[in-house]
Design a protein around this motif. Structure first.
Motif, PDB file in Angstrom:
ATOM      1  N   GLY A  40       0.952  -1.108  -0.035  1.00  0.00           N
ATOM      2  CA  GLY A  40       0.003   0.151  -0.129  1.00  0.00           C
ATOM      3  C   GLY A  40       0.966   1.430  -0.079  1.00  0.00           C
ATOM      4  O   GLY A  40       0.635   2.000  -0.671  1.00  0.00           O
ATOM      5  N   LEU A  41       2.060   1.142   0.558  1.00  0.00           N
ATOM      6  CA  LEU A  41       2.764   2.629   0.722  1.00  0.00           C
ATOM      7  C   LEU A  41       3.836   2.554  -0.621  1.00  0.00           C
ATOM      8  O   LEU A  41       3.739   3.932  -1.141  1.00  0.00           O
ATOM      9  CB  LEU A  41       3.751   2.219   1.853  1.00  0.00           C
ATOM     10  CG  LEU A  41       3.231   2.312   3.240  1.00  0.00           C
ATOM     11  CD1 LEU A  41       4.374   2.084   4.315  1.00  0.00           C
ATOM     12  CD2 LEU A  41       2.776   3.850   3.569  1.00  0.00           C
ATOM     13  N   TYR A  42       3.858   1.434  -1.257  1.00  0.00           N
ATOM     14  CA  TYR A  42       4.474   1.463  -2.527  1.00  0.00           C
ATOM     15  C   TYR A  42       3.462   2.338  -3.391  1.00  0.00           C
ATOM     16  O   TYR A  42       3.795   3.265  -4.204  1.00  0.00           O
ATOM     17  CB  TYR A  42       4.967   0.246  -3.106  1.00  0.00           C
ATOM     18  CG  TYR A  42       5.413   0.319  -4.593  1.00  0.00           C
ATOM     19  CD1 TYR A  42       6.603   0.929  -4.890  1.00  0.00           C
ATOM     20  CD2 TYR A  42       4.735   0.049  -5.697  1.00  0.00           C
ATOM     21  CE1 TYR A  42       7.071   1.048  -6.207  1.00  0.00           C
ATOM     22  CE2 TYR A  42       5.050  -0.002  -7.026  1.00  0.00           C
ATOM     23  CZ  TYR A  42       6.263   0.461  -7.318  1.00  0.00           C
ATOM     24  OH  TYR A  42       6.687   0.520  -8.366  1.00  0.00           O
ATOM     25  N   VAL A  43       1.941   1.895  -3.511  1.00  0.00           N
ATOM     26  CA  VAL A  43       1.306   2.424  -4.397  1.00  0.00           C
ATOM     27  C   VAL A  43       1.029   3.986  -4.138  1.00  0.00           C
ATOM     28  O   VAL A  43       0.736   4.651  -5.046  1.00  0.00           O
ATOM     29  CB  VAL A  43      -0.119   1.644  -4.117  1.00  0.00           C
ATOM     30  CG1 VAL A  43      -1.229   2.284  -4.993  1.00  0.00           C
ATOM     31  CG2 VAL A  43       0.147   0.033  -4.743  1.00  0.00           C
ATOM     32  N   LEU A  44       0.939   4.506  -2.937  1.00  0.00           N
ATOM     33  CA  LEU A  44       0.721   5.663  -2.511  1.00  0.00           C
ATOM     34  C   LEU A  44       1.876   6.714  -2.614  1.00  0.00           C
ATOM     35  O   LEU A  44       1.782   7.657  -2.502  1.00  0.00           O
ATOM     36  CB  LEU A  44      -0.145   5.809  -1.114  1.00  0.00           C
ATOM     37  CG  LEU A  44      -1.424   4.874  -1.168  1.00  0.00           C
ATOM     38  CD1 LEU A  44      -1.946   5.086   0.450  1.00  0.00           C
ATOM     39  CD2 LEU A  44      -2.288   5.560  -2.195  1.00  0.00           C
ATOM     40  N   SER A  45       3.111   5.734  -2.531  1.00  0.00           N
ATOM     41  CA  SER A  45       4.425   6.631  -2.521  1.00  0.00           C
ATOM     42  C   SER A  45       4.699   7.314  -3.675  1.00  0.00           C
ATOM     43  O   SER A  45       4.467   6.989  -4.920  1.00  0.00           O
ATOM     44  CB  SER A  45       5.496   5.879  -1.925  1.00  0.00           C
ATOM     45  OG  SER A  45       6.829   6.236  -2.212  1.00  0.00           O
ATOM     46  N   PRO A  46       5.250   8.461  -3.651  1.00  0.00           N
ATOM     47  CA  PRO A  46       5.818   9.347  -4.519  1.00  0.00           C
ATOM     48  C   PRO A  46       7.202   8.569  -5.339  1.00  0.00           C
ATOM     49  O   PRO A  46       7.579   8.888  -6.413  1.00  0.00           O
ATOM     50  CB  PRO A  46       5.885  10.720  -4.334  1.00  0.00           C
ATOM     51  CG  PRO A  46       6.250  10.542  -2.876  1.00  0.00           C
ATOM     52  CD  PRO A  46       5.302   9.427  -2.332  1.00  0.00           C
ATOM     53  N   ASP A  48       9.081   5.902  -6.926  1.00  0.00           N
ATOM     54  CA  ASP A  48       8.554   4.794  -7.770  1.00  0.00           C
ATOM     55  C   ASP A  48       9.635   4.185  -8.399  1.00  0.00           C
ATOM     56  O   ASP A  48      10.790   4.652  -8.691  1.00  0.00           O
ATOM     57  CB  ASP A  48       7.609   5.117  -8.922  1.00  0.00           C
ATOM     58  CG  ASP A  48       6.030   4.776  -8.659  1.00  0.00           C
ATOM     59  OD1 ASP A  48       5.977   3.500  -7.936  1.00  0.00           O
ATOM     60  OD2 ASP A  48       5.083   5.297  -9.141  1.00  0.00           O
ATOM     61  N   ASP A  52       6.119   8.597 -11.942  1.00  0.00           N
ATOM     62  CA  ASP A  52       4.542   8.865 -12.452  1.00  0.00           C
ATOM     63  C   ASP A  52       4.671  10.185 -13.552  1.00  0.00           C
ATOM     64  O   ASP A  52       3.915  10.216 -14.576  1.00  0.00           O
ATOM     65  CB  ASP A  52       3.755   8.867 -11.552  1.00  0.00           C
ATOM     66  CG  ASP A  52       3.226   7.820 -10.742  1.00  0.00           C
ATOM     67  OD1 ASP A  52       3.531   6.741 -11.396  1.00  0.00           O
ATOM     68  OD2 ASP A  52       2.592   7.774  -9.778  1.00  0.00           O
ATOM     69  N   TRP A  59       2.983   4.862 -14.825  1.00  0.00           N
ATOM     70  CA  TRP A  59       1.883   4.084 -14.655  1.00  0.00           C
ATOM     71  C   TRP A  59       1.665   2.711 -14.920  1.00  0.00           C
ATOM     72  O   TRP A  59       1.280   1.979 -14.243  1.00  0.00           O
ATOM     73  CB  TRP A  59       0.509   4.687 -15.123  1.00  0.00           C
ATOM     74  CG  TRP A  59       0.069   6.040 -14.636  1.00  0.00           C
ATOM     75  CD1 TRP A  59       0.359   6.512 -13.590  1.00  0.00           C
ATOM     76  CD2 TRP A  59      -0.372   7.092 -15.633  1.00  0.00           C
ATOM     77  NE1 TRP A  59       0.296   7.807 -13.385  1.00  0.00           N
ATOM     78  CE2 TRP A  59      -0.648   8.210 -14.726  1.00  0.00           C
ATOM     79  CE3 TRP A  59      -0.984   7.019 -16.868  1.00  0.00           C
ATOM     80  CZ2 TRP A  59      -1.096   9.525 -15.165  1.00  0.00           C
ATOM     81  CZ3 TRP A  59      -1.262   8.442 -17.241  1.00  0.00           C
ATOM     82  CH2 TRP A  59      -1.568   9.361 -16.536  1.00  0.00           C
ATOM     83  N   ASP A  62       3.389   0.386 -12.235  1.00  0.00           N
ATOM     84  CA  ASP A  62       2.211  -0.084 -11.252  1.00  0.00           C
ATOM     85  C   ASP A  62       1.311  -0.895 -11.630  1.00  0.00           C
ATOM     86  O   ASP A  62       0.961  -1.745 -10.903  1.00  0.00           O
ATOM     87  CB  ASP A  62       1.691   1.603 -10.675  1.00  0.00           C
ATOM     88  CG  ASP A  62       2.602   2.166 -10.083  1.00  0.00           C
ATOM     89  OD1 ASP A  62       3.648   1.784  -9.518  1.00  0.00           O
ATOM     90  OD2 ASP A  62       2.260   3.487 -10.030  1.00  0.00           O
TER      91      ASP A  62
END
Length: 100
Positions: A40-46, A48, A52, A59, A62
Motif C-alpha cells: 500500500g505504501l508503494y502504491v501511494l508513495s511518490p 517509484d 509517474d 503508470w 504500477d
C-alpha cells in the motif's frame, strides 16, 4: 484488448478477496500484514521504480508490478488458509427467510 483487461481485473479482484479473507483469518501468517502495508505504501508513495512524471511508463510499472506482487502474496499463503477460503466461498451466509 478489453477482454484481456477484464480477465486481469477479475483475477486481481479474486486475489484481493483472498488476501482480505486471509487478513481476517486467525491463522494468518505473521508476514502478511507488513507485506500488505508495504504494498500500500508503494502504491501511494511518490517514490517509484519509474516516476509517474514519465507520461505512460510511470503508470505501466504500477499496473504490472502491483498485480504481480498481489499474485505472489496469494501464492505464498499456507495451503490450509487457501483451503479455508475455498470452503468459505462455498458456504452461504444468508439470513433465514421467514415465510408467512
Amino acid at each position: 484488448m478489453f477482454k484481456k483487461l477484464s480477465a486481469l481485473y477479475t483475477l486481481i479482484r479474486e486475489d484481493l478477496r483472498i488476501l482480505g479473507f486471509a487478513l481476517r483469518h486467525p491463522a494468518r501468517p505473521v508476514w502478511l500484514l507488513p507485506a500488505l502495508v508495504a504494498l500500500g505504501l508503494y502504491v501511494l508513495s511518490p517514490i517509484d521504480l519509474l516516476p509517474d512524471l514519465v507520461p505512460v511508463l510511470g503508470w505501466v510499472d504500477d499496473l504490472i508490478l502491483v498485480p504481480l506482487v498481489i499474485a505472489w502474496l496469494v501464492s505464498r499463503l499456507p495451503v490450509d488458509l487457501r483451503r479455508a477460503w475455498q470452503d468459505a466461498r462455498r458456504t452461504v451466509d444468508a439470513p433465514a427467510v421467514r415465510r408467512a
